[in-house]
Motif scaffolding. Structure first.
Motif, mmCIF file in Angstrom:
data_model
loop_
_atom_site.group_PDB
_atom_site.id
_atom_site.type_symbol
_atom_site.label_atom_id
_atom_site.label_comp_id
_atom_site.label_asym_id
_atom_site.label_seq_id
_atom_site.Cartn_x
_atom_site.Cartn_y
_atom_site.Cartn_z
ATOM 1 N N MET A 1 0.741 -1.149 -0.006
ATOM 2 C CA MET A 1 -0.111 0.021 0.051
ATOM 3 C C MET A 1 1.050 1.266 0.040
ATOM 4 S SD MET A 1 -3.009 -0.811 2.635
ATOM 5 C CE MET A 1 -4.497 -1.778 1.860
ATOM 6 N N THR A 2 0.278 2.304 -0.602
ATOM 7 C CA THR A 2 1.088 3.542 -0.723
ATOM 8 C C THR A 2 0.084 4.733 -0.233
ATOM 9 O OG1 THR A 2 2.522 5.181 -2.153
ATOM 10 C CG2 THR A 2 0.473 4.051 -2.980
ATOM 11 N N ARG A 3 0.964 5.588 0.244
ATOM 12 C CA ARG A 3 0.202 6.783 1.007
ATOM 13 C C ARG A 3 -0.699 7.683 -0.272
ATOM 14 N NH1 ARG A 3 5.538 10.574 1.162
ATOM 15 N NH2 ARG A 3 5.759 10.919 -0.860
ATOM 16 N N LEU A 4 -1.773 8.140 0.255
ATOM 17 C CA LEU A 4 -2.580 8.769 -0.816
ATOM 18 C C LEU A 4 -3.045 9.956 -0.116
ATOM 19 C CD1 LEU A 4 -4.361 7.909 -3.561
ATOM 20 C CD2 LEU A 4 -6.276 7.632 -2.084
ATOM 21 N N PHE A 5 -2.973 10.939 -0.975
ATOM 22 C CA PHE A 5 -3.262 12.196 -0.698
ATOM 23 C C PHE A 5 -4.301 13.125 -1.498
ATOM 24 C CE2 PHE A 5 1.093 11.699 0.338
ATOM 25 C CZ PHE A 5 1.190 12.340 1.669
ATOM 26 N N ALA A 6 -5.177 13.953 -1.114
ATOM 27 C CA ALA A 6 -5.842 15.025 -1.510
ATOM 28 C C ALA A 6 -5.289 16.295 -1.445
ATOM 29 C CB ALA A 6 -7.417 14.933 -1.131
ATOM 30 N N ILE A 7 -5.004 16.764 -2.825
ATOM 31 C CA ILE A 7 -4.304 17.916 -2.928
ATOM 32 C C ILE A 7 -5.093 18.987 -3.584
ATOM 33 C CG2 ILE A 7 -2.072 19.020 -3.572
ATOM 34 C CD1 ILE A 7 -0.774 16.463 -3.798
ATOM 35 N N LYS A 8 -5.165 19.996 -3.165
ATOM 36 C CA LYS A 8 -5.957 21.396 -3.628
ATOM 37 C C LYS A 8 -5.175 22.505 -4.058
ATOM 38 C CE LYS A 8 -10.393 23.004 -4.133
ATOM 39 N NZ LYS A 8 -10.912 22.689 -5.434
ATOM 40 N N CYS A 9 -5.087 22.892 -5.289
ATOM 41 C CA CYS A 9 -4.460 24.065 -5.761
ATOM 42 C C CYS A 9 -5.161 24.946 -6.406
ATOM 43 C CB CYS A 9 -3.179 23.757 -6.571
ATOM 44 S SG CYS A 9 -1.564 23.538 -5.915
ATOM 45 N N LYS B 1 -1.895 0.786 -4.909
ATOM 46 C CA LYS B 1 -1.427 1.595 -5.869
ATOM 47 C C LYS B 1 -2.612 1.805 -6.882
ATOM 48 C CE LYS B 1 2.188 2.555 -9.198
ATOM 49 N NZ LYS B 1 3.368 3.501 -9.131
ATOM 50 N N ASP B 2 -3.088 2.858 -7.368
ATOM 51 C CA ASP B 2 -3.921 3.067 -8.344
ATOM 52 C C ASP B 2 -5.350 2.304 -8.197
ATOM 53 O OD1 ASP B 2 -1.933 3.914 -9.914
ATOM 54 O OD2 ASP B 2 -1.317 2.304 -10.937
ATOM 55 N N SER B 3 -5.584 1.841 -7.033
ATOM 56 C CA SER B 3 -6.958 1.496 -6.574
ATOM 57 C C SER B 3 -7.925 2.762 -6.432
ATOM 58 C CB SER B 3 -6.969 0.670 -5.240
ATOM 59 O OG SER B 3 -6.720 1.522 -4.302
ATOM 60 N N CYS B 4 -7.599 3.936 -6.429
ATOM 61 C CA CYS B 4 -8.536 5.215 -6.400
ATOM 62 C C CYS B 4 -8.262 5.909 -7.369
ATOM 63 C CB CYS B 4 -7.955 5.958 -4.983
ATOM 64 S SG CYS B 4 -8.242 4.987 -3.629
ATOM 65 N N SER B 5 -7.710 5.583 -8.531
ATOM 66 C CA SER B 5 -7.521 6.459 -9.837
ATOM 67 C C SER B 5 -8.819 6.941 -10.405
ATOM 68 C CB SER B 5 -6.553 5.318 -10.974
ATOM 69 O OG SER B 5 -7.608 4.331 -11.212
ATOM 70 N N PHE B 6 -9.783 6.303 -9.903
ATOM 71 C CA PHE B 6 -11.216 7.092 -10.558
ATOM 72 C C PHE B 6 -11.373 8.388 -9.975
ATOM 73 C CE2 PHE B 6 -15.894 7.754 -9.878
ATOM 74 C CZ PHE B 6 -16.195 7.475 -11.155
ATOM 75 N N LEU B 7 -10.938 8.587 -8.833
ATOM 76 C CA LEU B 7 -11.047 9.841 -8.184
ATOM 77 C C LEU B 7 -9.726 10.849 -8.510
ATOM 78 C CD1 LEU B 7 -12.126 8.423 -4.596
ATOM 79 C CD2 LEU B 7 -13.605 9.527 -6.506
ATOM 80 N N GLN B 8 -9.060 10.619 -9.196
ATOM 81 C CA GLN B 8 -7.767 11.245 -9.547
ATOM 82 C C GLN B 8 -7.879 12.943 -9.671
ATOM 83 O OE1 GLN B 8 -4.961 10.052 -12.719
ATOM 84 N NE2 GLN B 8 -4.201 11.791 -12.571
#
Length: 153
Positions: free
Chosen positions: A46-54, A102-109
């Motif tokens: 598993m890898t860390r997953l971030f939500a980033i807003k710019c 990894k890539d399991s949340c790519s729908f939400l990219q």
């Protein structure tokens, strides 16, 4: 060995999503769909997953430098505090969502994170369950079952 808490990311579409920390409250509230599952602590594979807003742009993934300006050379500094193409006063906001395959949340990219997404539809359910009145906007995701409640008394 701490297995942490389950973390579930839910959305209706690719634009906006929320987090549920193991209670499946988003799933029981209606039409939000489970998009991916992870953990609150690091796990093997598993890898860390971030939500980033710019500014108005959003990103969900593991690349902390997603919105950073390109470097002119390998020796150039990485400027993670700058949102490429934005005014210098616009700073990125990172939210660690947890650890996911990894890539399991790519729908939400490209989706935006809403910390109240899962609690909006279930606030009255929590209030009814615990005999309180919900105070709008007070909820946090650490303990959804009792957040934002005040006594009826």
């Amino acid at each position: 060995y701490d297995t942490g808490r389950e973390i579930h990311l839910y959305s209706h579409d690719k634009k906006l999503f929320g987090v549920d920390t193991g209670g499946h409250t988003c799933a029981s509230s209606g039409d939000a769909l489970l998009r991916c599952e992870g953990s609150s602590v690091p796990q093997i594979n598993m890898t860390r997953l971030f939500a980033i807003k710019c500014g108005d742009a959003s990103y969900v993934g593991s690349d902390l430098y997603h919105f950073s300006p390109s470097r002119s050379s390998e020796r150039s500094s990485i400027r993670p505090y700058v949102c490429d193409g934005e005014d210098l006063s616009v700073r990125p906001k990172w939210t660690l969502l947890g650890f996911f395959k990894k890539d399991s949340c790519s729908f939400l990219q490209d989706a935006a994170f809403d910390s109240h997404f899962c609690s909006k539809k279930t606030n009255s359910e929590f209030a009814n369950r615990f005999g309180g009145k919900f105070r709008e906007g007070v909820c946090n995701l650490k303990d959804q079952l009792v957040c934002g409640l005040s006594s009826n008394k």
